[in-house]
Structure formats: structure tokens, C-alpha cells
Design a protein around this motif. Structure first.
Motif, PDB file in Angstrom:
ATOM      1  N   HIS A 105      43.198  31.267  40.210  1.00 14.23           N
ATOM      2  CA  HIS A 105      42.937  32.694  39.984  1.00 14.23           C
ATOM      3  C   HIS A 105      41.857  33.223  40.924  1.00 14.23           C
ATOM      4  CE1 HIS A 105      45.515  32.430  36.540  1.00 14.23           C
ATOM      5  NE2 HIS A 105      44.785  31.458  36.049  1.00 14.23           N
ATOM      6  N   GLU A 106      41.849  32.733  42.139  1.00 14.51           N
ATOM      7  CA  GLU A 106      40.935  33.224  43.171  1.00 14.51           C
ATOM      8  C   GLU A 106      41.724  34.153  44.085  1.00 14.51           C
ATOM      9  OE1 GLU A 106      39.484  29.745  45.148  1.00 14.51           O
ATOM     10  OE2 GLU A 106      38.342  29.065  43.402  1.00 14.51           O
ATOM     11  N   PRO A 107      41.050  35.040  44.813  1.00 12.61           N
ATOM     12  CA  PRO A 107      41.782  35.926  45.735  1.00 12.61           C
ATOM     13  C   PRO A 107      42.496  35.106  46.821  1.00 12.61           C
ATOM     14  CG  PRO A 107      39.495  36.636  45.479  1.00 12.61           C
ATOM     15  CD  PRO A 107      39.621  35.318  44.789  1.00 12.61           C
ATOM     16  N   VAL A 108      43.754  35.424  47.068  1.00 16.03           N
ATOM     17  CA  VAL A 108      44.504  34.720  48.107  1.00 16.03           C
ATOM     18  C   VAL A 108      44.319  35.437  49.439  1.00 16.03           C
ATOM     19  CG1 VAL A 108      46.197  33.757  46.503  1.00 16.03           C
ATOM     20  CG2 VAL A 108      46.656  35.943  47.570  1.00 16.03           C
ATOM     21  N   HIS A 109      44.412  34.681  50.511  1.00 15.05           N
ATOM     22  CA  HIS A 109      44.221  35.260  51.847  1.00 15.05           C
ATOM     23  C   HIS A 109      45.412  36.120  52.279  1.00 15.05           C
ATOM     24  CE1 HIS A 109      40.556  33.051  52.412  1.00 15.05           C
ATOM     25  NE2 HIS A 109      41.162  31.919  52.120  1.00 15.05           N
ATOM     26  N   SER A 114      41.236  44.186  49.352  1.00 16.27           N
ATOM     27  CA  SER A 114      40.624  45.305  48.632  1.00 16.27           C
ATOM     28  C   SER A 114      39.572  44.801  47.649  1.00 16.27           C
ATOM     29  CB  SER A 114      41.691  46.114  47.899  1.00 16.27           C
ATOM     30  OG  SER A 114      42.162  45.401  46.775  1.00 16.27           O
ATOM     31  N   THR A 115      38.594  45.633  47.425  1.00 14.65           N
ATOM     32  CA  THR A 115      37.505  45.300  46.509  1.00 14.65           C
ATOM     33  C   THR A 115      38.016  45.226  45.073  1.00 14.65           C
ATOM     34  OG1 THR A 115      35.988  46.441  47.987  1.00 14.65           O
ATOM     35  CG2 THR A 115      35.204  46.006  45.766  1.00 14.65           C
ATOM     36  N   ILE A 116      38.907  46.116  44.705  1.00 12.54           N
ATOM     37  CA  ILE A 116      39.450  46.126  43.339  1.00 12.54           C
ATOM     38  C   ILE A 116      40.193  44.829  43.056  1.00 12.54           C
ATOM     39  CG2 ILE A 116      41.122  47.254  41.822  1.00 12.54           C
ATOM     40  CD1 ILE A 116      40.309  49.901  43.156  1.00 12.54           C
ATOM     41  N   TYR A 117      41.002  44.367  44.019  1.00 12.02           N
ATOM     42  CA  TYR A 117      41.744  43.110  43.853  1.00 12.02           C
ATOM     43  C   TYR A 117      40.768  41.955  43.654  1.00 12.02           C
ATOM     44  CZ  TYR A 117      44.263  38.926  45.305  1.00 12.02           C
ATOM     45  OH  TYR A 117      44.782  37.657  45.372  1.00 12.02           O
ATOM     46  N   ARG A 118      39.740  41.893  44.476  1.00 11.60           N
ATOM     47  CA  ARG A 118      38.761  40.804  44.356  1.00 11.60           C
ATOM     48  C   ARG A 118      38.009  40.884  43.024  1.00 11.60           C
ATOM     49  NH1 ARG A 118      38.730  38.130  48.978  1.00 11.60           N
ATOM     50  NH2 ARG A 118      39.316  39.186  50.888  1.00 11.60           N
ATOM     51  N   MET A 119      37.712  42.100  42.557  1.00  2.89           N
ATOM     52  CA  MET A 119      37.032  42.256  41.267  1.00  2.89           C
ATOM     53  C   MET A 119      37.930  41.775  40.130  1.00  2.89           C
ATOM     54  SD  MET A 119      34.990  45.865  41.731  1.00  2.89           S
ATOM     55  CE  MET A 119      34.752  46.030  39.984  1.00  2.89           C
ATOM     56  N   LYS A 120      39.213  42.104  40.183  1.00  2.00           N
ATOM     57  CA  LYS A 120      40.137  41.654  39.146  1.00  2.00           C
ATOM     58  C   LYS A 120      40.184  40.129  39.089  1.00  2.00           C
ATOM     59  CE  LYS A 120      43.403  45.522  39.143  1.00  2.00           C
ATOM     60  NZ  LYS A 120      44.776  45.916  39.515  1.00  2.00           N
ATOM     61  N   LYS A 121      40.221  39.508  40.250  1.00  2.00           N
ATOM     62  CA  LYS A 121      40.257  38.051  40.293  1.00  2.00           C
ATOM     63  C   LYS A 121      38.954  37.460  39.748  1.00  2.00           C
ATOM     64  CE  LYS A 121      43.585  36.324  41.512  1.00  2.00           C
ATOM     65  NZ  LYS A 121      44.725  36.044  40.655  1.00  2.00           N
ATOM     66  N   PHE A 122      37.821  38.083  40.065  1.00  2.00           N
ATOM     67  CA  PHE A 122      36.529  37.617  39.562  1.00  2.00           C
ATOM     68  C   PHE A 122      36.498  37.705  38.039  1.00  2.00           C
ATOM     69  CE2 PHE A 122      32.197  38.371  38.136  1.00  2.00           C
ATOM     70  CZ  PHE A 122      31.538  37.289  38.715  1.00  2.00           C
ATOM     71  N   VAL A 123      36.947  38.829  37.499  1.00  2.00           N
ATOM     72  CA  VAL A 123      36.969  39.024  36.049  1.00  2.00           C
ATOM     73  C   VAL A 123      37.893  38.000  35.401  1.00  2.00           C
ATOM     74  CG1 VAL A 123      37.676  40.614  34.211  1.00  2.00           C
ATOM     75  CG2 VAL A 123      36.305  41.446  36.124  1.00  2.00           C
ATOM     76  N   ARG A 127      35.966  35.371  32.542  1.00  2.00           N
ATOM     77  CA  ARG A 127      36.203  36.265  31.399  1.00  2.00           C
ATOM     78  C   ARG A 127      35.049  36.258  30.401  1.00  2.00           C
ATOM     79  NH1 ARG A 127      42.505  35.050  30.048  1.00  2.00           N
ATOM     80  NH2 ARG A 127      43.345  36.307  31.728  1.00  2.00           N
ATOM     81  N   ILE A 128      34.566  35.077  30.043  1.00  2.00           N
ATOM     82  CA  ILE A 128      33.534  34.977  29.015  1.00  2.00           C
ATOM     83  C   ILE A 128      32.247  35.636  29.488  1.00  2.00           C
ATOM     84  CG2 ILE A 128      32.084  33.364  27.712  1.00  2.00           C
ATOM     85  CD1 ILE A 128      34.519  31.471  27.690  1.00  2.00           C
ATOM     86  N   THR A 133      28.468  40.054  29.330  1.00  2.00           N
ATOM     87  CA  THR A 133      27.688  41.050  30.069  1.00  2.00           C
ATOM     88  C   THR A 133      28.084  42.463  29.657  1.00  2.00           C
ATOM     89  OG1 THR A 133      27.503  39.521  31.930  1.00  2.00           O
ATOM     90  CG2 THR A 133      27.075  41.844  32.384  1.00  2.00           C
ATOM     91  N   SER A 134      29.373  42.693  29.505  1.00  2.00           N
ATOM     92  CA  SER A 134      29.848  44.021  29.091  1.00  2.00           C
ATOM     93  C   SER A 134      29.315  44.385  27.717  1.00  2.00           C
ATOM     94  CB  SER A 134      31.374  44.063  29.070  1.00  2.00           C
ATOM     95  OG  SER A 134      31.894  43.831  30.355  1.00  2.00           O
TER      96      SER A 134
END
Length: 181
Positions: A105-109, A114-123, A127-128, A133-134
Motif C-alpha cells: 500500500h505504498e505509492p507506485v512509481h 499527485s500529492t492527494i494520491y500519496r496522502m491516500k496511500k499514507f493514510v 490508519r491507526i 491524530t484525527s
């Protein structure tokens, strides 16, 4: 490797097998260079009964398989099959790395940077921590809102108390003046 991956995911080759068998070598090269290849998710969706058979062998329905292939797996396969040599993976190790990144579940090359794609992968990976934090941020915001509302109410109460005190003073002064006269 891209063709093998495509066939593993969809159950069919990227180009029509009968056309490839009957075509001459030069025609085959033209087809590879010119024919637009459908992404795996689109191909599975358009396979009809064949798509259902492939999905059934994988233990899911065809629509779920198409959704699972949409996005990153499509990007990886299409990058591996790019007609332009510069657009493809530079080595089998690079393809394997992208598949590994997908499974973690890491960003693929192969995907858009996009920043949004990378943020989704980070989340997705954290998740926990993101949830905790949220919740803390929401609690702080809720506390700040509650404190602000309390301060506004206290200020309103102070103003009302001051008005009542002024009114009592005025009444007292009026009564004193009346009794003196």
C-alpha cells in the motif's frame, strides 16, 4: 513480463490471440506499436462470460475484479506494456519493486505523482496513527469551540449583570430622590 502480468490478471493476452497467430512478423510488429491496448480493468469488464469465468477462478465476481484492477494495477500493467521503450520499466527489478510497493500500500512509481494520491496511500498504511491524530485534533478543536462559546456566554452574562446593577442603582437613586423630596 507485462504481457504475462496482463494475462495473469485478465486471463487473456493484451492483443487478440487469433490475430497474433495469423499475422506476419512485420504485421505483428505494427500491431504491437499501433494497436491501443485496453487496461486490464476495462478488458475484464468487456469480456462478458469470459470475464465471469476468470473472476470466478479468482474467487470474486467480475465487477469486483474490475474494481480491484482499476487504478494502480492498471497503471503498473500499462507502464510495463508501453509501446515506447522509455515509457516502460527499465528492468524486471523495477517492475517487481512497483508490485511490491502495491502490495504494501505504498505509492507506485507507475502512478501519477499527485500529492492527494500519496496522502491516500499514507493514510492507508498508517490508519491507526492517522485515526488517533484525527481524534486528538477533533478534541482540541471541540475544546476550543466549547471554550469560545463559554467565554462568549460569560461575557454576555457579565454585560447583563452590569446592566442589572446599573438599573438597580438608577432605581435606588430615583427612590432616594423621591423620598428626600
Amino acid at each position: 513480463l507485462g504481457v504475462v502480468l496482463y494475462e495473469l490478471l485478465t486471463g487473456v493476452t493484451p492483443l487478440n490471440a487469433e490475430t497474433l497467430r495469423s499475422a506476419s512478423y512485420t504485421r505483428l510488429l505494427e500491431l504491437i506499436q499501433q494497436q491501443r491496448i485496453e487496461s486490464p480493468s476495462t478488458r475484464v469488464a468487456h469480456l462478458g462470460v469470459g470475464g465471469h469465468d476468470i473472476a470466478q477462478r479468482m474467487g470474486i465476481d467480475a465487477q469486483a475484479l474490475s474494481r480491484r484492477l482499476r487504478g494502480e494495477l492498471d497503471w503498473i500493467v500499462m507502464k510495463a506494456l508501453d509501446a515506447d521503450r522509455e515509457g516502460r520499466y527499465r528492468s524486471p527489478a523495477a517492475l517487481a519493486d512497483d508490485l511490491r510497493r502495491y502490495s504494501r500500500h505504498e505509492p507506485v512509481h507507475a502512478g501519477p505523482p499527485s500529492t492527494i494520491y500519496r496522502m491516500k496511500k499514507f493514510v492507508r498504511r498508517h490508519r491507526i496513527g492517522v485515526t488517533a491524530t484525527s481524534l486528538v485534533v477533533l478534541a482540541v478543536i471541540g475544546g476550543a469551540i466549547g471554550t469560545t462559546v463559554g467565554m462568549v456566554r460569560a461575557k454576555d452574562s457579565a454585560v447583563k449583570a452590569q446592566d442589572a446593577a446599573n438599573q438597580a442603582t438608577q432605581i435606588n437613586q430615583f427612590l432616594t430622590d423621591m423620598l428626600l423630596s
